[in-house]
Write a protein that holds these residues in place. Structure first.
Motif, PDB file in Angstrom:
ATOM      1  N   PRO A   2      49.929  47.603  62.494  1.00 18.04           N
ATOM      2  CA  PRO A   2      49.192  45.866  62.680  1.00 18.04           C
ATOM      3  C   PRO A   2      49.642  45.201  63.217  1.00 18.04           C
ATOM      4  N   LYS A   3      48.897  44.206  63.210  1.00 18.40           N
ATOM      5  CA  LYS A   3      49.661  42.584  64.347  1.00 18.40           C
ATOM      6  C   LYS A   3      51.355  42.281  64.031  1.00 18.40           C
ATOM      7  N   PRO A   4      51.935  42.849  64.876  1.00 20.10           N
ATOM      8  CA  PRO A   4      52.585  41.665  64.643  1.00 20.10           C
ATOM      9  C   PRO A   4      53.651  40.770  63.787  1.00 20.10           C
ATOM     10  N   PHE A   5      54.000  40.324  63.561  1.00 19.84           N
ATOM     11  CA  PHE A   5      53.305  38.405  62.486  1.00 19.84           C
ATOM     12  C   PHE A   5      54.660  37.862  63.481  1.00 19.84           C
ATOM     13  N   THR A   6      53.870  36.686  63.478  1.00 19.87           N
ATOM     14  CA  THR A   6      54.153  35.308  64.340  1.00 19.87           C
ATOM     15  C   THR A   6      54.349  34.071  63.322  1.00 19.87           C
ATOM     16  N   PRO A   7      55.471  33.081  64.210  1.00 23.65           N
ATOM     17  CA  PRO A   7      55.592  32.145  62.897  1.00 23.65           C
ATOM     18  C   PRO A   7      54.751  31.074  62.484  1.00 23.65           C
ATOM     19  N   LYS A   8      55.309  30.829  61.102  1.00 17.80           N
ATOM     20  CA  LYS A   8      53.892  30.495  60.454  1.00 17.80           C
ATOM     21  C   LYS A   8      54.343  28.870  60.040  1.00 17.80           C
ATOM     22  N   VAL A   9      53.258  28.166  59.261  1.00 12.50           N
ATOM     23  CA  VAL A   9      54.525  26.909  58.684  1.00 12.50           C
ATOM     24  C   VAL A   9      53.188  27.257  57.176  1.00 12.50           C
ATOM     25  N   ILE A  10      52.940  26.439  56.274  1.00 11.82           N
ATOM     26  CA  ILE A  10      51.908  26.645  55.074  1.00 11.82           C
ATOM     27  C   ILE A  10      51.679  25.272  54.883  1.00 11.82           C
ATOM     28  N   THR A  11      50.126  25.031  55.404  1.00 16.01           N
ATOM     29  CA  THR A  11      50.178  23.731  55.569  1.00 16.01           C
ATOM     30  C   THR A  11      48.264  23.749  53.967  1.00 16.01           C
ATOM     31  N   ALA A  12      48.386  22.334  53.745  1.00 11.60           N
ATOM     32  CA  ALA A  12      47.450  22.246  52.629  1.00 11.60           C
ATOM     33  C   ALA A  12      46.719  20.812  53.216  1.00 11.60           C
ATOM     34  N   ASN A  13      46.013  20.380  52.084  1.00 12.86           N
ATOM     35  CA  ASN A  13      45.367  18.841  51.356  1.00 12.86           C
ATOM     36  C   ASN A  13      46.251  18.832  49.985  1.00 12.86           C
ATOM     37  N   ALA A  14      46.704  17.704  50.857  1.00 13.11           N
ATOM     38  CA  ALA A  14      47.163  16.444  49.330  1.00 13.11           C
ATOM     39  C   ALA A  14      46.177  16.741  48.790  1.00 13.11           C
ATOM     40  N   LEU A  15      46.313  16.946  47.713  1.00 14.31           N
ATOM     41  CA  LEU A  15      45.019  16.786  46.684  1.00 14.31           C
ATOM     42  C   LEU A  15      44.363  15.654  46.527  1.00 14.31           C
ATOM     43  N   LEU A  16      45.222  14.456  46.164  1.00 15.13           N
ATOM     44  CA  LEU A  16      44.053  12.700  45.840  1.00 15.13           C
ATOM     45  C   LEU A  16      44.581  11.909  46.653  1.00 15.13           C
ATOM     46  N   GLU A  17      44.670  12.076  48.275  1.00 16.74           N
ATOM     47  CA  GLU A  17      44.940  11.790  49.734  1.00 16.74           C
ATOM     48  C   GLU A  17      43.738  12.139  50.804  1.00 16.74           C
ATOM     49  N   GLY A  18      44.626  13.481  50.518  1.00 20.49           N
ATOM     50  CA  GLY A  18      42.898  14.511  51.400  1.00 20.49           C
ATOM     51  C   GLY A  18      44.117  14.847  52.434  1.00 20.49           C
ATOM     52  N   ALA A  53      50.483  27.809  43.473  1.00 21.03           N
ATOM     53  CA  ALA A  53      50.262  27.450  41.958  1.00 21.03           C
ATOM     54  C   ALA A  53      50.807  25.695  42.351  1.00 21.03           C
ATOM     55  N   GLN A  54      50.528  25.301  43.061  1.00 20.29           N
ATOM     56  CA  GLN A  54      50.953  23.485  42.808  1.00 20.29           C
ATOM     57  C   GLN A  54      49.862  22.673  43.495  1.00 20.29           C
ATOM     58  N   THR A  55      48.477  23.351  41.929  1.00 22.59           N
ATOM     59  CA  THR A  55      47.395  23.403  41.976  1.00 22.59           C
ATOM     60  C   THR A  55      47.554  21.600  41.734  1.00 22.59           C
ATOM     61  N   ASP A  56      48.487  21.194  41.254  1.00 22.46           N
ATOM     62  CA  ASP A  56      48.605  19.365  40.356  1.00 22.46           C
ATOM     63  C   ASP A  56      48.950  18.407  41.692  1.00 22.46           C
ATOM     64  N   HIS A  57      48.846  19.200  42.721  1.00 22.64           N
ATOM     65  CA  HIS A  57      49.455  18.560  44.086  1.00 22.64           C
ATOM     66  C   HIS A  57      48.695  18.656  45.243  1.00 22.64           C
ATOM     67  N   VAL A  58      48.087  19.727  45.655  1.00 19.76           N
ATOM     68  CA  VAL A  58      47.739  20.432  46.513  1.00 19.76           C
ATOM     69  C   VAL A  58      46.021  21.325  47.199  1.00 19.76           C
ATOM     70  N   VAL A  59      45.344  21.393  47.328  1.00 19.55           N
ATOM     71  CA  VAL A  59      44.315  21.856  47.488  1.00 19.55           C
ATOM     72  C   VAL A  59      44.011  22.851  48.842  1.00 19.55           C
ATOM     73  N   GLY A  60      43.323  24.027  49.102  1.00 16.81           N
ATOM     74  CA  GLY A  60      43.356  24.399  50.225  1.00 16.81           C
ATOM     75  C   GLY A  60      44.784  25.385  51.183  1.00 16.81           C
ATOM     76  N   VAL A  61      45.479  25.527  50.143  1.00 17.84           N
ATOM     77  CA  VAL A  61      46.097  26.070  50.962  1.00 17.84           C
ATOM     78  C   VAL A  61      46.765  27.308  51.439  1.00 17.84           C
ATOM     79  N   TYR A  62      47.175  27.352  53.136  1.00 11.98           N
ATOM     80  CA  TYR A  62      47.158  28.681  53.982  1.00 11.98           C
ATOM     81  C   TYR A  62      48.203  28.891  54.616  1.00 11.98           C
ATOM     82  N   LEU A  63      48.515  30.250  55.364  1.00 17.56           N
ATOM     83  CA  LEU A  63      49.349  30.078  56.235  1.00 17.56           C
ATOM     84  C   LEU A  63      48.273  29.552  57.729  1.00 17.56           C
TER      85      LEU A  63
END
Length: 98
Positions: A2-18, A53-63
């Motif tokens: 497997p590829k070595p794990f590289t630094p990441k952040v968790i990002t998403a879109n705010a559900l109400l504002e986008g 799991a924070q579906t009331d605040h965010v959508v499209g969560v990924y690393l």
């Protein structure tokens, strides 16, 4: 192998504002520089599950891959750099101050 794990952040879109948002130790921010940089794959997977799991605040969560320069995360790919700058159709929001 497997590829070595590289630094990441968790990002998403705010559900109400986008708006593009990033996970911090205490919640969400619109500033990538304040995002938690994850360097452990197991920790990143757990945090991703919790954030998704924070579906009331965010959508499209990924690393998203980042590089770290002087302790500040920067997008590792064009797509993330583009997202961090905000909409490209006309200056508003984040682009209003560029």
């Amino acid at each position: 192998m497997p590829k070595p794990f590289t630094p990441k952040v968790i990002t998403a879109n705010a559900l109400l504002e986008g708006d593009v948002i990033y996970l911090t130790a205490t919640g969400w921010t619109r500033d990538l520089a304040q995002a938690d940089v994850l360097t452990d794959e197991a920790d990143a997977d757990l945090r991703l599950i919790e954030a998704s799991a924070q579906t009331d605040h965010v959508v499209g969560v990924y690393l998203a891959d980042v590089t770290v320069k002087n302790g500040i995360p920067h997008p590792a790919h064009f797509r993330e750099d583009f997202r961090a700058r905000g909409p490209s159709n006309y200056p508003h929001g984040k682009q209003e101050h560029i």
